[in-house]
Enzyme design. Structure first.
Site, PDB file in Angstrom:
ATOM      1  N   HIS A  94      -9.713  -5.482  10.432  1.00  0.00           N
ATOM      2  CA  HIS A  94     -10.536  -5.482   9.199  1.00  0.00           C
ATOM      3  C   HIS A  94     -12.031  -4.634   9.529  1.00  0.00           C
ATOM      4  O   HIS A  94     -12.859  -4.434   8.485  1.00  0.00           O
ATOM      5  CB  HIS A  94     -11.141  -6.586   8.367  1.00  0.00           C
ATOM      6  CG  HIS A  94      -9.908  -7.324   7.747  1.00  0.00           C
ATOM      7  ND1 HIS A  94      -8.860  -7.766   8.539  1.00  0.00           N
ATOM      8  CD2 HIS A  94      -9.439  -7.771   6.468  1.00  0.00           C
ATOM      9  CE1 HIS A  94      -7.803  -8.594   7.733  1.00  0.00           C
ATOM     10  NE2 HIS A  94      -8.537  -8.276   6.631  1.00  0.00           N
TER      11      HIS A  94
ATOM     12  N   GLU B   8       0.617  -1.197   0.159  1.00  0.00           N
ATOM     13  CA  GLU B   8       0.097  -0.005   0.055  1.00  0.00           C
ATOM     14  C   GLU B   8       0.899   1.560  -0.004  1.00  0.00           C
ATOM     15  O   GLU B   8       0.538   2.062  -0.783  1.00  0.00           O
ATOM     16  CB  GLU B   8      -0.945  -0.032   1.005  1.00  0.00           C
ATOM     17  CG  GLU B   8      -1.980  -0.883   1.117  1.00  0.00           C
ATOM     18  CD  GLU B   8      -2.020  -2.355   1.312  1.00  0.00           C
ATOM     19  OE1 GLU B   8      -2.789  -3.129   1.110  1.00  0.00           O
ATOM     20  OE2 GLU B   8      -0.884  -2.792   1.717  1.00  0.00           O
TER      21      GLU B   8
END
Length: 324
Positions: free
Chosen positions: A129, A60
């Site tokens: 998450h 990322e």
């Protein structure tokens, strides 16, 4: 008008903007051949190819930094985080580069980038998450922050975000992708800095956003049956906050309830309370009630997970409390 899923509305927005402007491209993990983890980029790879639908390694910080560099060269990248939590790995790039380069370059560079993806508490996705990063990013100068909540506003807001010359962090809730709604067949754009008055009322102002908009609407029939007349506002723009719309509502109702999925400590609600007290304190007839998620990592256990977030019955109780 066509009945459309929210993930399809987002895909239509990206497709239309890529077709409209050859400088728009999308980059992220599994956005190409796989079509995105929630199918927001489904079938776009076959239309636009590898150079505009870029599949990346699990890195990322690297691909977000690359997208910011592309934005400096006047391209318009859309960065998809497979889960917004993963973009914490790119926090330095988002904060020190995307947010600040326009300023630190003396206006020589614009950073027209959209950073988007799924977030929020899902169904047993586990703590890492289930993060809500809106409060993390809210303190960063130079960013715009948007939280969509319906297929209609998702499409119109994403199109506007892609065309904006500033970095926009665009939050989609993982549990709203399968929401369906009639949306116009013709093109439309929505402003990135305006709240939506979902329902006008006179008794109490309920400020909310993202998935909690729907929890408030689930509480509404009971409240109406009991004779209450709430005004419901979907913030949509989390930075900047639309304090004009909020203030006009407070001057009418004089009472405020904030309903958010963000954590209570340092959350969006905390900033809202501060701003309301600065600007409209004398208009309030009651202390502001804030309904926020528990300040704990989201449990994997389904029942414990549900206990961390706000539900419609708690909203009804808050209205009773503020209007008693």
């Amino acid at each position: 008008m066509t009945k459309t899923f929210m993930f399809d509305a987002l895909r239509e927005a990206i497709d239309e903007e890529m077709d409209h402007d050859p400088t728009v491209f999308i980059i992220g993990e599994d956005v190409g051949h796989y079509g995105g983890s929630y199918k927001v980029t489904k079938d776009l790879h076959s239309k636009y190819g590898d150079l505009r639908i870029l599949d990346t390694p699990i890195a990322e910080n690297t691909f977000t930094g690359m997208a910011i560099g592309a934005a400096i060269t006047k391209l318009r990248p859309i960065v998809e985080g497979m889960n917004m939590s993963f973009l914490l790995l790119a926090f330095n790039q988002i904060a020190n580069n995307a947010g600040m380069l326009r300023y630190t370059s003396g206006g020589n560079f614009t950073i027209p980038i959209v950073i988007r993806g799924p977030g929020g508490v899902g169904r047993q996705l586990g703590a890492e998450h289930s993060q809500r990063l809106e409060a993390y990013f809210q303190a960063i100068p130079g960013l715009k922050i948007v939280a969509c909540s319906t297929p209609y506003n998702a499409k119109g807001l994403l199109k506007s975000a892609i065309r904006d010359n500033n970095p926009v962090v665009f939050f989609e809730h993982v549990l709203l992708y399968n929401l369906q709604e009639q949306i116009p067949d013709e093109e439309y754009l929505l402003p990135l800095d305006k709240a939506e008055i979902v329902r006008s009322g006179k008794d109490v102002t309920i400020l909310t956003y993202s998935r909690m908009r729907h929890h408030v609407l689930q509480a509404l029939p009971n409240l109406l049956k009991e004779g209450y007349d709430p005004e419901i506002i979907d913030l949509i723009s989390l930075k900047p906050l639309d304090m004009q719309t909020i203030g006009e509502s407070i001057k009418k109702t004089h009472k405020v309830i904030i309903v958010e999925e963000c954590m209570k400590t340092g959350g969006i609600g905390a900033e809202l309370i501060a701003r309301i007290n600065e600007l409209y304190f004398e208009q309030l007839d009651h202390s502001i009630i804030r309904l926020s998620s528990q300040d704990i990592p989201t449990p994997y256990n389904g029942q414990l997970e549900q206990a961390t977030v706000i539900h419609p019955y708690q909203i009804i109780q808050a209205v009773h409390q503020i209007l008693k």
